[in-house]
Design a protein around this motif. Structure first.
Motif, PDB file in Angstrom:
ATOM      1  N   CYS A 104       0.839  -1.215   0.000  1.00  0.00           N
ATOM      2  CA  CYS A 104       0.000   0.000   0.000  1.00  0.00           C
ATOM      3  C   CYS A 104       0.872   1.263   0.000  1.00  0.00           C
ATOM      4  O   CYS A 104       0.532   2.266  -0.622  1.00  0.00           O
ATOM      5  N   LEU A 105       2.046   1.175   0.674  1.00  0.00           N
ATOM      6  CA  LEU A 105       2.985   2.313   0.643  1.00  0.00           C
ATOM      7  C   LEU A 105       3.518   2.521  -0.784  1.00  0.00           C
ATOM      8  O   LEU A 105       3.534   3.641  -1.303  1.00  0.00           O
ATOM      9  N   ASP A 106       3.907   1.406  -1.410  1.00  0.00           N
ATOM     10  CA  ASP A 106       4.430   1.505  -2.786  1.00  0.00           C
ATOM     11  C   ASP A 106       3.380   2.122  -3.710  1.00  0.00           C
ATOM     12  O   ASP A 106       3.694   2.960  -4.558  1.00  0.00           O
ATOM     13  N   ASN A 107       2.113   1.689  -3.525  1.00  0.00           N
ATOM     14  CA  ASN A 107       1.059   2.207  -4.409  1.00  0.00           C
ATOM     15  C   ASN A 107       0.887   3.714  -4.230  1.00  0.00           C
ATOM     16  O   ASN A 107       0.658   4.438  -5.208  1.00  0.00           O
ATOM     17  N   ILE A 108       0.986   4.186  -2.983  1.00  0.00           N
ATOM     18  CA  ILE A 108       0.866   5.637  -2.740  1.00  0.00           C
ATOM     19  C   ILE A 108       2.028   6.364  -3.433  1.00  0.00           C
ATOM     20  O   ILE A 108       1.849   7.384  -4.094  1.00  0.00           O
ATOM     21  N   PHE A 109       3.217   5.794  -3.286  1.00  0.00           N
ATOM     22  CA  PHE A 109       4.399   6.426  -3.894  1.00  0.00           C
ATOM     23  C   PHE A 109       4.274   6.449  -5.421  1.00  0.00           C
ATOM     24  O   PHE A 109       4.482   7.481  -6.061  1.00  0.00           O
ATOM     25  N   TYR A 110       3.879   5.315  -6.009  1.00  0.00           N
ATOM     26  CA  TYR A 110       3.754   5.270  -7.476  1.00  0.00           C
ATOM     27  C   TYR A 110       2.668   6.226  -7.968  1.00  0.00           C
ATOM     28  O   TYR A 110       2.825   6.887  -8.990  1.00  0.00           O
ATOM     29  N   GLU A 111       1.544   6.255  -7.226  1.00  0.00           N
ATOM     30  CA  GLU A 111       0.455   7.122  -7.677  1.00  0.00           C
ATOM     31  C   GLU A 111       0.879   8.596  -7.589  1.00  0.00           C
ATOM     32  O   GLU A 111       0.499   9.412  -8.433  1.00  0.00           O
ATOM     33  N   ARG A 169      10.492   4.042   1.070  1.00  0.00           N
ATOM     34  CA  ARG A 169       9.884   3.092   2.016  1.00  0.00           C
ATOM     35  C   ARG A 169      10.383   3.352   3.430  1.00  0.00           C
ATOM     36  O   ARG A 169       9.612   3.316   4.391  1.00  0.00           O
ATOM     37  N   ILE A 170      11.686   3.610   3.547  1.00  0.00           N
ATOM     38  CA  ILE A 170      12.256   3.803   4.891  1.00  0.00           C
ATOM     39  C   ILE A 170      11.729   5.099   5.508  1.00  0.00           C
ATOM     40  O   ILE A 170      11.295   5.128   6.662  1.00  0.00           O
ATOM     41  N   ILE A 171      11.725   6.174   4.741  1.00  0.00           N
ATOM     42  CA  ILE A 171      11.254   7.448   5.299  1.00  0.00           C
ATOM     43  C   ILE A 171       9.764   7.352   5.629  1.00  0.00           C
ATOM     44  O   ILE A 171       9.335   7.696   6.742  1.00  0.00           O
ATOM     45  N   MET A 172       8.969   6.861   4.685  1.00  0.00           N
ATOM     46  CA  MET A 172       7.515   6.868   4.900  1.00  0.00           C
ATOM     47  C   MET A 172       7.116   5.934   6.049  1.00  0.00           C
ATOM     48  O   MET A 172       6.220   6.245   6.831  1.00  0.00           O
ATOM     49  N   THR A 173       7.805   4.807   6.179  1.00  0.00           N
ATOM     50  CA  THR A 173       7.492   3.892   7.285  1.00  0.00           C
ATOM     51  C   THR A 173       7.881   4.522   8.621  1.00  0.00           C
ATOM     52  O   THR A 173       7.105   4.515   9.582  1.00  0.00           O
TER      53      THR A 173
END
Ligand code: HEM
Length: 449
Positions: free
Chosen positions: A310-317, A407-411
């Motif tokens: 879900c994090l990856d999807n937010i980043f890609y979008e 991923r590291i920053i957002m997590t």
């Protein structure tokens, strides 16, 4: 052969479309994109061709990439990059890519997780202080700061501790120069002492001497280390076994340093803007991060990464809606026919992720922020439609680095805090310069979760 829609843009009598592009390049690209798959226009007397179809993207960036070279705008940038990977061409570029690529494999990137995590945790603690004192932060400035710290730490370890601020100032001055240079038709030689050239030359000279000092010092060590600089120093050409000369290590270090932070900072600041606009989607991210890591220090193993879809999807979008590199150019090295249109040697073609990412032939309601579209490859699976990191042999060498960093920053941030727009009705506009960054500050409040 496929039938492409072909048209022309007339532009102004002398300038052609140059002033439109200089005034508002997003509007220019959108206008051009709406005219068809292949659009002829000119910048004064220079013939330009906009390409807005995945098959043409594939042709230029992959199948016939050797016929389309990085000249023109890229040669100008060599005042900074001096034939580093971004601006090098031909056999020389091929050799450099071969040498540097291994430093960016997933295995090598794993060695950088600790440095990235440490910087992200420090950043989170600073933001928590802002939360407790109810201060407003500019999300873009904040993301630029953390991205610069991460590239500095992964490149030079602790060798530049205490010099972050100085380095940041030099980088800002260099970026300011690059922005103006990219948009001028005939850029003045940098030795002409205008105030902006003076600032640029001073910044570049200072950054150069910092990097050269570090390179020299490292070369005297028995083991130059495992950070990016160490890897550049140790890497050898797999064909000849030779190492890079010192001046080339300097060029590559500066190239990676500059290309490796504003792009990611731009992507992250748009992601936080979009999440602030869509708190339900942000909530989903918090729930996912809580479920995977709880409140313990996250370990970014392959297994954990798989849970962060879900994090990856937010980043890609976010990078779909706001691609940091929103347009790229290539110059035809020979006469060539593309989609039935004759391109002469020296003509320039443009390809724009921004236009591709809003093309209703490939995206459902492209104006809406919908990370779910990436779920299970529902949309965005065609690499010639969605190519935020470029495609083909000259695609981004740092794409895995950028995704890992995001991923590291957002997590790390999601475990402790959230961002809210000071004015929930605020609408951010893009400023198309070197990257597509927000035009004005993104005023946000940080709240403890
Ligand atoms: C979200 C972040 C990023 C985006 C969207 C991005 C995008 C791109 C794109 C589109 C290209 C190809 C340009 C072209 O075809 O003209 C590129 C090339 C490049 N990028 Fe990135 N980039 C990002 C992060 C990074 C990072 C973190 C690094 C280094 C640590 C990096 C280093 C480079 C280099 C050296 C090249 C030139 C590669 C070559 O020509 O061989 N980028 N990037």
């Amino acid at each position: 052969m496929r039938d492409y829609t072909i048209s022309s843009m007339k532009g102004e009598p002398v300038w052609g479309s140059l002033r439109h592009m200089q005034r508002d390049s997003v509007d220019f690209l959108e206008t051009c994109g709406a005219l068809g798959d292949i659009v002829n226009y000119r910048f004064v007397n220079r013939r330009m061709v906009g390409l807005h179809h995945p098959d043409l993207v594939k042709d230029v960036l992959l199948t016939r990439h050797e016929l389309f070279v990085k000249k023109g705008i890229y040669s100008r940038m060599n005042a900074v990059f001096r034939n580093g990977l971004l601006t090098a061409e031909g056999e020389f570029w091929k050799k450099q890519r071969r040498i540097i690529q291994p430093s960016f494999t997933r295995k090598n990137l794993n060695t950088m997780v600790a440095a990235m995590s440490e910087e992200a945790a420090g950043f989170r603690d600073e933001l928590l202080e802002s939360a407790d004192s109810n201060q407003t932060v500019d999300a873009f400035e904040a993301m630029l700061k953390i991205a610069l710290r991460i590239i500095t730490k992964t490149m030079f370890s602790n060798d530049v501790s205490g010099r972050h601020r100085e380095i940041a100032e030099h980088i800002y001055a260099i970026n300011a120069f690059l922005k103006h240079r990219n948009f001028s038709y005939v850029p003045l030689p940098t030795w002409i002492p205008t105030p902006s050239h003076n600032r640029f030359r001073h910044a570049l000279k200072s950054l150069d001497s910092i990097v050269m000092e570090l390179v020299r010092e490292r070369m005297q060590r028995e083991d130059p280390g495992d950070d990016l600089l160490g890897m550049l120093l140790k890497s050898t050409d797999p064909e000849t076994g030779k190492r890079m000369p010192m001046h080339q290590v300097r060029a590559e270090a500066i190239t990676i340093f500059i290309t490796g932070h504003e792009t990611t900072a731009t992507a992250l600041s748009w992601a936080y803007y979009e999440m602030a606009k869509a708190p339900k989607l942000a909530e989903e991210l918090y729930q996912t991060v809580d479920a995977v890591f709880g409140s313990s220090v996250p370990e970014f193993t392959g297994e954990a990464m798989k849970e962060l879809g879900c994090l990856d999807n937010i980043f890609y979008e976010s990078i779909r809606m706001h691609p940091p590199i929103y347009v790229t150019y290539r110059q035809a090295a020979k006469d060539v026919t593309l989609g039935g249109v004759r391109i002469r040697r020296g003509d320039t073609v443009h390809i724009s992720p921004l236009i591709a990412n809003y093309d209703t032939r490939y995206w459902n309601e492209p104006e809406s922020f919908n990370p779910q579209r990436f779920k299970g490859g529902a949309e965005g699976d065609d690499k010639f439609v969605f190519f935020p990191f470029g495609v083909g042999p000259r695609s981004c060498i740092g794409s895995h680095f950028a995704l890992l960093e995001a991923r590291i920053i957002m997590t790390t941030l999601a475990q402790a805090l959230k961002f809210e727009l000071v004015d929930p009705h605020f609408v951010a506009k893009p400023e198309p310069l070197v990257t597509l960054k927000p035009r004005s500050p993104l005023p946000m409040r940080v709240r403890r979760r």
